[in-house]
Design an enzyme around this catalytic site. Structure first.
Site, PDB file in Angstrom:
ATOM      1  N   TYR A 544       0.805  -1.230   0.000  1.00  0.00           N
ATOM      2  CA  TYR A 544       0.000   0.000   0.000  1.00  0.00           C
ATOM      3  C   TYR A 544       0.835   1.276   0.000  1.00  0.00           C
ATOM      4  O   TYR A 544       0.807   2.088   0.867  1.00  0.00           O
ATOM      5  CB  TYR A 544      -1.090  -0.013   1.081  1.00  0.00           C
ATOM      6  N   HIS A 545       1.562   1.432  -1.136  1.00  0.00           N
ATOM      7  CA  HIS A 545       2.357   2.629  -1.396  1.00  0.00           C
ATOM      8  C   HIS A 545       1.951   3.277  -2.727  1.00  0.00           C
ATOM      9  O   HIS A 545       2.814   3.544  -3.570  1.00  0.00           O
ATOM     10  CB  HIS A 545       3.846   2.283  -1.454  1.00  0.00           C
ATOM     11  N   PRO A 546       0.667   3.533  -2.986  1.00  0.00           N
ATOM     12  CA  PRO A 546       0.274   4.075  -4.286  1.00  0.00           C
ATOM     13  C   PRO A 546       0.752   5.513  -4.481  1.00  0.00           C
ATOM     14  O   PRO A 546       0.727   6.321  -3.544  1.00  0.00           O
ATOM     15  CB  PRO A 546      -1.252   3.999  -4.249  1.00  0.00           C
TER      16      PRO A 546
END
Length: 626
Positions: A544-546
């Protein structure tokens, strides 16, 4: 004799009077502080009155960037700032502050719990995407890892048209935020006076966090495999194996709420409201003038509000919701907006495009002894009492205590794989349980340790788009995972490196066996390239590093200029990870905080220089002075 007795009695009375007075004063002061804190917290969900509908700045989103922007702008007593958060107060969920409870926070009421579309590259799996719905945003539910990225990341960013965002120009903002635990003075790469406490598991630090025994073994094994020790991956060199630096201090999580909001809630010019779901940005022609939002607090009447911004609206909702809000407000690809009957205010086709995310895969080994961070080993009465009373012990760790930055090809200037090491077998752990919604049995071991090869620079690019014109409908998230074959091969190379480390001599005394996917092993020999390729497609998950969906630059797909202004619009900026044109080499919380620091200076500078009314432009310089 009588006079001596009298003097002794008087001294005794005076001594006890003084001590009683001090105790009473201390108690009253403590009561006042608790009452004041409770009063300020209660104000977070109080509906805005008619007199509270106009501010100089409105900041949408209190995450890793938004909290910083609101805090820094409100340092000027001559301006007023409204910070709107869709979720709850982070203090309402006690587990937020406990580092070891990081794995318990996803899939809860403080998580947006997004889902992707089916991903062809990962065997048509639907991936779970956590996003923080709480003060502090995703910094309240992440793993607290503090990685700034590689120098090359920011120099490339400047080359791509983000003027003023080179490494030398952003480094001062990393330093500004940081309060490095154990350091006594500011250094070339680290700060000691910032709001964000940063600790390290490195035993060579002056005040290191206690690390798990398996972490030390992993570091030794990495050295045996030729990965050199690096005592500071946020310093001169990023390559190598290192003990992790994390956003914690005093045994608690330092999210951006604790660091940048809670200490300053008493400012008269800072208004913070939770449970405010922003529906749209309000405009007068091409000028942002405010926002409309719905009060969703369960104890408040569900009403819609409109608030006015005298100066700017600053969108800090993250790489999923910032483009979503722009599109709901009529800014985006004109064809897509018309498809949902949204009036087009600005045709910016890059809104929601260029979505990039870090993907990872786990390599787990069973451990012979109960020395890991697995629940069965950690959740003892002694450890719980030790943490609650002293803020010490294994609960001060989130279990991710070391990592290595490596390159799988010799010509690369920056790492392409990050090896996260988790001193747990990931049983009941979010990290390993969200691969297609179901816990993977192959990763459920009672005591274990896991290396997570993470793809830092994927060539697969996706998008965020509208599901409908309803602000309460989640956007369509399509990261397009593993659509490029090079991404699969890079993760395969990462798994091979993880296997080398797990099978190094250093682990011989504690290693039981490597965990194998029995289903894949029926078709391919475990450890073969074919086996690893299949495991990557079957079990890889998001970190979850968009980033990238409102990218900064000067081409036709750019959304903001180098000063974070939305191109073609006045008084509207986007400040969060969505503005980065590419993923940084590492976890994204620290870069998001840096972006908030730099953008705050750009905003204040523009208004001080009389440039506040200048619209966003592809040719604007992002240089600022710190």
């Amino acid at each position: 004799m009588a006079s001596n007795l009298f003097l002794r009695l008087r001294a005794w009375v005076l001594r006890h009077l003084v001590s009683s007075t001090v105790a009473l004063a201390s108690s009253l002061f403590l009561i006042y502080k608790l009452w004041s804190k409770a009063r300020l917290r209660a104000s977070l969900h109080r509906p805005l009155s008619l007199e509270e509908r106009e501010y100089d700045y409105i900041v949408v989103g209190s995450g890793s960037s938004g909290a910083v922007v609101a805090s820094r702008l409100s340092e000027d007593p001559n301006v007023s700032v409204l910070l709107l958060e869709a979720g709850a107060d982070d203090d309402d969920v006690k587990e937020v502050s406990i580092p070891a409870a990081a794995s318990l926070l996803q899939r809860t009421e403080i998580d947006w719990q997004f889902r992707t579309t089916q991903q062809r590259g990962t065997q048509n799996r639907i991936h779970y995407w956590p996003r923080g719905k709480v003060l502090g945003g995703s910094s309240s539910i992440n793993w607290m890892v503090y990685v700034r990225g590689n120098k090359e990341d920011y120099d490339r960013m400047a080359e791509l048209g983000c003027h003023g965002w080179s490494y030398d120009e952003v480094l001062p903002y990393f330093i500004k935020s940081e309060n490095r635990i154990g350091a006594t003075s500011k250094s070339q790469y680290h700060g000691v006076n910032g709001c964000l406490s940063v600790s390290s598991f490195d035993p060579s630090d002056k005040k290191p966090l206690p690390c798990n025994a398996t972490t030390k073994v992993w570091m030794k094994a990495a050295a045996e495999c030729g990965i050199p020790y690096n005592n500071d991956f946020n310093g001169k060199e990023q390559f190598g194996s290192s003990y992790m630096q994390v956003a914690t201090g005093g045994g608690v999580r330092y999210n951006t709420s604790r660091a940048f909001i809670k200490p300053f809630l008493s400012r008269k010019n800072l208004t913070v409201r939770t449970h405010c779901h922003v529906q749209r940005i309000l405009f007068r022609n091409k000028t942002a003038v405010g926002v409309s939002f719905t009060d969703t607090h369960p104890k408040n009447e569900r009403l819609n509000y409109c608030v006015e911004a005298r100066r700017e609206v600053i969108v800090c909702a993250g790489a999923v919701q910032s483009p979503h809000l722009l599109m709901l407000s009529g800014i985006g690809d004109a064809n897509e907006l018309r498809k949902h009957q949204i009036p087009v205010r600005g045709n910016l086709p890059g809104v929601g495009k260029n979505l990039q995310d870090h993907l990872m895969i786990g390599y787990t080994s069973a451990c012979k002894f109960p020395i890991t961070m697995d629940q069965a080993a950690v959740e003892t009465v002694y450890n719980i009492v030790k943490y609650l009373a002293l803020k010490r012990g294994p609960f001060t760790s989130q279990g991710l205590e070391s990592h290595a930055m490596i390159r799988t090809k010799p010509h690369l200037k920056r790492p392409d794989i990050q090896l996260h090491f988790v001193c747990a077998g990931a049983q009941n752990d979010y990290l390993m349980s969200n691969a297609g919604f179901d816990t993977l049995d192959l990763l459920k071991v009672k005591y274990g340790y896991t290396t997570l090869p993470t793809l830092l620079h994927p060539k697969s690019v996706g998008s965020v788009s509208l599901r409908s014109a309803n602000p309460f409908d989640a956007p369509v998230i399509d990261p397009n995972y593993l659509s490029h074959p090079d991404d699969v091969e890079a993760l395969v190379a990462g798994l091979k490196e993880a296997r080398r480390i797990h099978n190094a001599k250093a682990f011989d005394k504690i290693r039981d066996s490597d965990v194998v996917d029995s289903e894949v092993a029926e078709s391919f020999p475990p450890g073969s390239d074919e086996y690893f390729r299949e495991v990557v497609k079957k079990a890889s998950i998001t970190v979850y590093h968009p980033v990238g969906t409102c990218k900064m630059g000067n081409d036709e797909m750019s959304v903001v200029d180098s000063r974070c202004r939305v191109i073609g619009f006045k008084h509207l900026r986007v400040v969060d990870c969505s503005i980065f044109p590419e993923l940084p080499s590492g976890n994204t919380n620290a870069p998001a905080i840096m972006a908030g620091e730099k953008a705050s200076d750009l905003i204040a500078e523009d208004w001080a220089n009389g440039n506040g009314d200048v619209p966003g432009s592809c040719t604007t310089s992002g240089t600022s002075k710190l």
